[in-house]
Write an enzyme that holds these catalytic residues in place. Structure first.
Site, PDB file in Angstrom:
ATOM      1  N   GLU A  44       0.883  -1.183   0.000  1.00  0.00           N
ATOM      2  CA  GLU A  44       0.000   0.000   0.000  1.00  0.00           C
ATOM      3  C   GLU A  44       0.907   1.215   0.000  1.00  0.00           C
ATOM      4  OE1 GLU A  44      -3.188   0.071  -0.224  1.00  0.00           O
ATOM      5  OE2 GLU A  44      -3.849  -1.938   0.336  1.00  0.00           O
ATOM      6  N   CYS A  83      -2.247   9.332   2.194  1.00  0.00           N
ATOM      7  CA  CYS A  83      -1.920   8.732   0.900  1.00  0.00           C
ATOM      8  C   CYS A  83      -2.959   9.141  -0.134  1.00  0.00           C
ATOM      9  CB  CYS A  83      -1.845   7.215   1.028  1.00  0.00           C
ATOM     10  SG  CYS A  83      -3.288   6.502   1.811  1.00  0.00           S
TER      11      CYS A  83
HETATM   12  P1  NAD Z   1       8.169   5.299   4.671  1.00  0.00           P
HETATM   13  O1  NAD Z   1       8.268   4.582   3.389  1.00  0.00           O
HETATM   14  O2  NAD Z   1       9.266   6.233   5.037  1.00  0.00           O
HETATM   15  O3  NAD Z   1       8.046   4.243   5.880  1.00  0.00           O
HETATM   16  C1  NAD Z   1       6.982   3.329   5.946  1.00  0.00           C
HETATM   17  C2  NAD Z   1       7.349   2.149   6.814  1.00  0.00           C
HETATM   18  O4  NAD Z   1       8.326   1.370   6.118  1.00  0.00           O
HETATM   19  C3  NAD Z   1       8.000   2.528   8.148  1.00  0.00           C
HETATM   20  O5  NAD Z   1       7.540   1.663   9.157  1.00  0.00           O
HETATM   21  C4  NAD Z   1       9.465   2.298   7.883  1.00  0.00           C
HETATM   22  O6  NAD Z   1      10.213   2.044   9.050  1.00  0.00           O
HETATM   23  C5  NAD Z   1       9.369   1.044   6.998  1.00  0.00           C
HETATM   24  N1  NAD Z   1      10.586   0.738   6.239  1.00  0.00           N
HETATM   25  C6  NAD Z   1      11.351   1.570   5.503  1.00  0.00           C
HETATM   26  N2  NAD Z   1      12.422   0.902   4.994  1.00  0.00           N
HETATM   27  C7  NAD Z   1      12.300  -0.385   5.403  1.00  0.00           C
HETATM   28  C8  NAD Z   1      13.085  -1.559   5.219  1.00  0.00           C
HETATM   29  N3  NAD Z   1      14.223  -1.539   4.511  1.00  0.00           N
HETATM   30  N4  NAD Z   1      12.670  -2.715   5.781  1.00  0.00           N
HETATM   31  C9  NAD Z   1      11.516  -2.754   6.492  1.00  0.00           C
HETATM   32  N5  NAD Z   1      10.759  -1.675   6.727  1.00  0.00           N
HETATM   33  C10 NAD Z   1      11.136  -0.500   6.178  1.00  0.00           C
HETATM   34  O7  NAD Z   1       6.754   6.073   4.656  1.00  0.00           O
HETATM   35  P2  NAD Z   1       6.198   7.127   5.707  1.00  0.00           P
HETATM   36  O8  NAD Z   1       6.900   8.434   5.516  1.00  0.00           O
HETATM   37  O9  NAD Z   1       6.119   6.544   7.073  1.00  0.00           O
HETATM   38  O10 NAD Z   1       4.678   7.280   5.204  1.00  0.00           O
HETATM   39  C11 NAD Z   1       4.289   8.096   4.151  1.00  0.00           C
HETATM   40  C12 NAD Z   1       4.114   7.298   2.874  1.00  0.00           C
HETATM   41  O11 NAD Z   1       3.210   6.216   3.084  1.00  0.00           O
HETATM   42  C13 NAD Z   1       3.491   8.115   1.754  1.00  0.00           C
HETATM   43  O12 NAD Z   1       4.131   7.789   0.551  1.00  0.00           O
HETATM   44  C14 NAD Z   1       2.045   7.664   1.743  1.00  0.00           C
HETATM   45  O13 NAD Z   1       1.388   7.855   0.517  1.00  0.00           O
HETATM   46  C15 NAD Z   1       2.200   6.213   2.076  1.00  0.00           C
HETATM   47  N6  NAD Z   1       0.971   5.640   2.614  1.00  0.00           N
HETATM   48  C16 NAD Z   1       0.249   4.803   1.804  1.00  0.00           C
HETATM   49  C17 NAD Z   1      -0.958   4.283   2.266  1.00  0.00           C
HETATM   50  C18 NAD Z   1      -1.783   3.399   1.394  1.00  0.00           C
HETATM   51  O14 NAD Z   1      -2.665   2.744   1.919  1.00  0.00           O
HETATM   52  N7  NAD Z   1      -1.546   3.339   0.097  1.00  0.00           N
HETATM   53  C19 NAD Z   1      -1.398   4.587   3.560  1.00  0.00           C
HETATM   54  C20 NAD Z   1      -0.629   5.425   4.352  1.00  0.00           C
HETATM   55  C21 NAD Z   1       0.562   5.941   3.863  1.00  0.00           C
END
Ligand code: NAD
Length: 497
Positions: A245, A279
């Site tokens: 997502e 998002c």
């Molecule tokens: P992010 O990608 O920085 O982090 C998201 C999660 O991924 C965090 O828990 C982070 O620790 C984890 N992560 C990152 N690298 C990783 C790795 N190598 N291994 C395992 N886990 C890892 O995103 P963010 O800044 O927290 O959130 C914002 C983003 O999320 C935006 O792009 C938004 O659109 C998206 N989002 C999407 C949805 C959806 O349902 N499509 C919902 C909410 C947020």
């Protein structure tokens, strides 16, 4: 001195969760290590082995009790969300309500994990499908929905018979601790330990371990497209499953015969709500040229009056961004937009002053150049920036809407059924997004439908409809209740052939 939250590898072993409205820490959280990760994993594996044997409707009763307990904590938990990630109080509470709603949905689902039966081509044979628990499921969540994204995954996964290993964002560990503690306590008191598990750690130590872990058959990951590309590749290499997502770049199209009051309200909430950190935030407004000026002026006036401030103050409409890095990204995007020919109509700056010590910015509207490329509008800047485009005919507007890498949410405001049906075309030539709204904005999904997006948004579907199937494994069963061995396709095989 401890590292501020959000730094990727705090070396102290503790991460501080900051209040984005003040920039000051709320509390420190001890990070999991390799050893404690192993401990949590073994509990999740043992928990799964017990939980899978519990009949699904009984699992549903545990989820029902969790939903009831969350109802009791609705307001304090919603306020914790507001305090920790800066969304306004009403939205923090709304987020917890979403988890309660999905818990209700999951309770009903626990008696409806239906498999099909199908006629066999062979006499005295029967065929059917059954759905079986999958295993411990890894749930990686983004900072901006620190409660509900876990809820979508955990409530469904639990009724499906899976145990959960939740790895929250380091920007929102407190909401995760509180939420998981409620679910875990309720389940334990009902005799079910090891179903709801939590690991809080850096991406290097804990995140990478989880996504590489062959004992975890499904990784459900919510976050940026960049994260999803990496997680998807790592899990695919071990032939595990992912449910991704990821980011959105959502647009609203406004036709000349649209109800402009509705279009205004849908755009205003979609673009400004949660300070542009959803998002599904509306990032692009594509308006017919005959009404572009009127709608733009109305939005600009409303943006000037929007109340920015403490998210826990009930009169606030816009809280802070999550951290200073987000403010920098906001300012950088605005600079790029200007260099690319965009015109800032309102906003564009940081907001400071009394009680605004945190990461506040002014919601911004930028008019896109009349022609030529505008690459910044193809990016998801996680901040309240709305780009306005105008168009002449609907085909052009739909092409503009689809012309980005992401494919999460889309909307049209129109009076004519011809326009709305063109947008929803059953040939798939309308919106290319996972979510399509008519006379509603891009934000604010209900839990009953499957939620997710196409293209770089990752293709995952969570929440309602048949999203539950991803948390189970399908087994096709064929039973011979006769006394002769018949092969499919009429094949004769043996001495007599
Ligand atoms: P992010 O990608 O920085 O982090 C998201 C999660 O991924 C965090 O828990 C982070 O620790 C984890 N992560 C990152 N690298 C990783 C790795 N190598 N291994 C395992 N886990 C890892 O995103 P963010 O800044 O927290 O959130 C914002 C983003 O999320 C935006 O792009 C938004 O659109 C998206 N989002 C999407 C949805 C959806 O349902 N499509 C919902 C909410 C947020």
């Amino acid at each position: 001195m401890l590292e501020p939250v959000g730094d990727e590898t705090p070396e102290t072993g503790v991460v501080l969760s900051d209040n984005p409205a003040t920039g000051r820490p709320i509390a420190g959280v001890r990070l999991d290590t390799e050893a404690s990760y192993e401990q949590v994993l073994s509990e999740a594996i043992a928990g799964f082995d017990r939980w899978r044997r519990v009949p699904a409707p009984v699992r549903g009763q545990v989820v029902r009790a969790i939903g009831e307990e969350l109802r009791r904590y609705l307001v304090p938990l919603g306020e914790l969300v507001a305090l920790e990630v800066g969304k306004i109080r009403a939205e923090g509470i709304g987020e917890v309500q979403e988890t309660i709603d999905i818990a209700d949905f999951a309770v009903g689902l626990s008696r409806q994990l239906y498999g099909k039966t199908m006629p066999s081509e062979r006499p005295e044979h029967r065929m059917l499908e059954q759905w079986l628990p999958l295993g411990p499921v890894g749930v990686i969540t983004a900072f901006n929905f620190p409660n509900a994204v876990w809820g979508w995954n955990a409530m469904l996964g639990a009724v499906c018979g899976d145990s959960l290993i939740w790895k929250p964002s380091l920007l929102a560990p407190l909401t995760a601790i509180a939420t998981n503690a409620i679910a875990e306590r309720v389940a334990r008191e009902m005799g079910h330990e090891g179903v709801f598990n939590l690991v809080i750690g850096t991406d290097d130590v804990v995140g990478e371990r989880l996504i590489h872990d062959g004992r975890v058959p499904l990784i459900s990951a919510t976050g940026s497209c960049r994260m999803g590309r990496h997680v998807g590749a790592v899990v695919a290499r071990r032939l595990g499953r992912t449910l991704l997502e990821l980011g959105g770049n959502n647009a609203i199209i406004v036709e000349p015969d649209a109800d402009l009051d509705l279009a205004f309200e849908g755009t205003f909430f979609g673009a400004v709500g949660t300070a542009g950190q959803r998002c599904t935030t509306t990032r692009r407004l594509i308006v017919h040229e005959s009404i572009a000026e009127t709608l733009t002026e109305r939005l600009v006036e409303a943006y000037k009056d929007v109340k920015i401030g403490d998210p826990l103050d009930r009169s606030t409409l816009v809280g802070p961004l999550i951290n200073s890095r987000s403010v920098d990204q906001f300012l950088r995007a605005i600079e790029q937009a200007k260099q690319q020919g965009g015109e800032v109509l309102v906003g564009g700056e940081r907001v400071t002053g009394d009680g605004l010590g945190g990461h506040f910015v002014r919601p911004t509207i930028i008019r896109a150049p009349a022609s030529g490329p505008f690459p910044i509008s193809h990016e998801e800047t996680f901040a309240p920036i709305l780009y306005i485009f105008s168009y002449r005919d609907l085909d052009e507007a739909i092409a503009m809407q689809n012309d980005v890498d992401q494919g999460l949410s889309s909307a049209i405001f129109a009076g004519s059924v011809r326009a709305t049906e063109r947008f929803l075309s059953p040939a798939g030539t309308g919106s290319d997004c996972g979510l399509a709204y008519v006379n509603l904005g891009t934000s604010g999904a209900e839990i009953g439908g499957a939620f997710g997006g196409e293209k770089d948004t990752g293709g995952g579907r969570e929440s309602g409809s048949d999203a539950w199937r991803q948390y189970m494994r399908r087994q096709t069963v064929t039973i011979n209740h006769g006394s002769s061995m018949r092969l499919a396709q009429g094949i004769e095989f043996g001495a007599s052939s």
